[in-house]
Design an enzyme around this catalytic site. Structure first.
Site, PDB file in Angstrom:
ATOM      1  CE  LYS A   1      42.577  29.564  34.874  1.00  0.00           C
ATOM      2  NZ  LYS A   1      43.375  28.910  33.730  1.00  0.00           N
TER       3      LYS A   1
ATOM      4  CD  GLU B   1      45.492  32.117  25.720  1.00  0.00           C
ATOM      5  OE1 GLU B   1      46.174  32.080  26.808  1.00  0.00           O
ATOM      6  OE2 GLU B   1      44.303  32.160  25.445  1.00  0.00           O
TER       7      GLU B   1
ATOM      8  NE  ARG C   1      42.132  34.625  35.134  1.00  0.00           N
ATOM      9  CZ  ARG C   1      43.284  34.295  34.949  1.00  0.00           C
ATOM     10  NH1 ARG C   1      44.206  34.764  34.190  1.00  0.00           N
ATOM     11  NH2 ARG C   1      43.792  33.310  35.789  1.00  0.00           N
TER      12      ARG C   1
HETATM   13  N1  PLP Z   1      46.236  31.248  29.215  1.00  0.00           N
HETATM   14  C1  PLP Z   1      45.476  29.931  29.571  1.00  0.00           C
HETATM   15  C2  PLP Z   1      44.795  29.411  28.611  1.00  0.00           C
HETATM   16  C3  PLP Z   1      45.649  29.717  30.843  1.00  0.00           C
HETATM   17  O1  PLP Z   1      45.075  28.367  31.034  1.00  0.00           O
HETATM   18  C4  PLP Z   1      46.404  30.348  31.707  1.00  0.00           C
HETATM   19  C5  PLP Z   1      46.581  29.937  33.127  1.00  0.00           C
HETATM   20  O2  PLP Z   1      45.832  30.336  34.113  1.00  0.00           O
HETATM   21  C6  PLP Z   1      47.177  31.523  31.164  1.00  0.00           C
HETATM   22  C7  PLP Z   1      47.128  31.834  30.104  1.00  0.00           C
HETATM   23  C8  PLP Z   1      47.931  32.163  32.333  1.00  0.00           C
HETATM   24  O3  PLP Z   1      47.184  33.009  33.295  1.00  0.00           O
HETATM   25  P1  PLP Z   1      47.675  33.351  34.467  1.00  0.00           P
HETATM   26  O4  PLP Z   1      49.050  34.064  34.468  1.00  0.00           O
HETATM   27  O5  PLP Z   1      46.780  34.612  35.125  1.00  0.00           O
HETATM   28  O6  PLP Z   1      47.761  32.160  35.220  1.00  0.00           O
HETATM   29  C1  COI Z   2      47.325  28.041  35.606  1.00  0.00           C
HETATM   30  O1  COI Z   2      48.282  28.441  35.185  1.00  0.00           O
HETATM   31  O2  COI Z   2      46.958  28.485  36.565  1.00  0.00           O
HETATM   32  C2  COI Z   2      46.258  27.057  34.754  1.00  0.00           C
HETATM   33  O3  COI Z   2      45.223  27.122  34.649  1.00  0.00           O
HETATM   34  C3  COI Z   2      46.800  26.301  33.762  1.00  0.00           C
HETATM   35  C4  COI Z   2      46.543  24.900  33.419  1.00  0.00           C
HETATM   36  C5  COI Z   2      46.837  24.075  34.749  1.00  0.00           C
HETATM   37  C6  COI Z   2      45.224  24.824  33.228  1.00  0.00           C
END
Ligand code: PLP
Ligand code: COI
Length: 341
Positions: A185, A221, A83
């Site tokens: 991200k 989200e 990612r």
């Molecule tokens: N959506 C956003 C905007 C986020 O910052 C995060 C955190 O990483 C997620 C979703 C969840 O993603 P993940 O499950 O890969 O941590």
């Molecule tokens: C995560 O879940 O890793 C995120 O990036 C969420 C937040 C702390 C920005």
């Protein structure tokens, strides 16, 4: 090595604590250098760095777990590496090879082993890799040099109270545009969310839910997590959209509900005026883990999912299974965990 810090691990919350070492690698003339651990948690960069002015930066978030058998576990770190490559491609930064990313994560985790919260504490070591574009510059163009860094810090639950229902509200703002950068991200998405987050927490909500930026009718989200719902006939539903971040936790839950629990799963539009299709709902992500959504307010309407105080049975079962995999209590699907001593 065991943890020897005198810390109340159950109450550390989600905040930064300085550790022993951080990882830094530089990209110059088309190549990444080998990378090394440094003691300091500061960087000296040019004032003109594109990361500062034009947001040419991206980051990741993953965790290291002290497992039941004493080893250290990383959950789907290859997915974070991939990612981050997507994020780098979208904003014209050089990609970090997957192997380099994983080796660097292992190196910095190992150097900070005493900061990994003990098994059973519920806390984890949060890992924050990031890439920034640096160097003298003023025009809107990609940087000529890049820094890939990783810091770590021990954390507890992202949402206060951990596995207790959160109170969300629909935001009138957008965090990302239909063909923008919502699916990667990059810091700009989070800068866009600071003001809405401030407004809603001031009103007593835990966080906001963003709707699709084009029609404002469908759930995208939560501020820092993906959304899922469990329908009254037990289908796991999660929104599909080009402007949400593809959550690794969400993808893992899609696999677990389908392949392990034998539930029907759907990635599809979730209309904010049709929430009574859901018996339960949750926010999922690395930091959020799984947080049950107690209520979602949209203007004058407030929808209560399972309960504002209790966790629904499917959400609980999913949570137990997910953290069971991460802490080594439940068998992980092939390739999900990297374990080391
Ligand atoms: N959506 C956003 C905007 C986020 O910052 C995060 C955190 O990483 C997620 C979703 C969840 O993603 P993940 O499950 O890969 O941590
Ligand atoms: C995560 O879940 O890793 C995120 O990036 C969420 C937040 C702390 C920005």
């Amino acid at each position: 090595m065991s943890t020897n810090l005198n810390t109340d691990w159950g109450n550390i919350g989600f905040s930064y604590r300085k550790t022993n070492a951080n990882y830094v690698s530089l990209w110059k003339n088309g190549v990444w250098d080998e990378g090394k651990l440094v003691k300091e948690n500061t960087l000296t960069i040019s004032m003109g760095s594109p990361a500062i002015h034009y947001g040419q930066q991206c980051f990741e978030g993953l965790k290291a777990y002290r497992r039941k058998n004493g080893s250290i576990g990383l959950f789907r770190a290859d997915q974070n590496a991939k990612r981050m490559q997507e994020s780098c491609r979208r904003i014209l930064m050089p990609e970090v090879p997957v192997e380099k990313f994983i080796e660097a994560v292992k190196m910095v985790v190992k150097a900070n082993e005493e900061f990994i919260p003990p098994y059973g504490s519920g806390a984890t070591l949060y890992i924050r890799p990031f890439v920034i574009g640096v160097g003298d510059n003023v025009g809107i163009k990609p940087a000529t040099e890049y820094i890939f860094c990783i810091f770590v810090t021990p954390v507890g639950p992202y949402f206060k109270g951990g596995m207790s229902p959160i109170k969300l509200v629909v935001s009138e703002y957008d965090r990302a545009a239909p063909y923008g950068t919502g699916a990667v991200k990059v810091g700009g998405n989070y800068a866009a969310s600071l003001l809405p987050h401030k407004h809603v927490t001031h009103e007593g909500y835990t966080d906001c839910v963003y709707l699709d930026p084009k029609t404002h009718t469908k759930i995208e989200e939560v501020g820092a997590a993906n959304f899922f719902g469990i329908t009254k006939d037990n289908i796991f539903v999660t929104p599909i959209s080009p402007s949400i971040l593809p959550s690794i936790t969400k993808n893992s839950l899609l696999y677990i509900t389908d392949k392990v629990f034998g539930m029907k799963v759907e990635e599809r539009d979730v209309y904010v005026n049709n929430l009574d299709e859901f018996a339960e709902a949750g926010a999922c992500g690395t930091a959020a883990v799984i947080s049950p959504i107690g209520s979602l307010t949209n203007g004058k309407d407030k929808y209560i999912f399972y309960s504002e105080t209790e966790v629904g049975p499917v959400t609980k079962k999913l949570y137990d299974h997910l953290i069971g995999i991460q802490f080594g209590e439940v068998e992980a699907p092939e390739g999900w965990m990297i374990e080391f001593k």
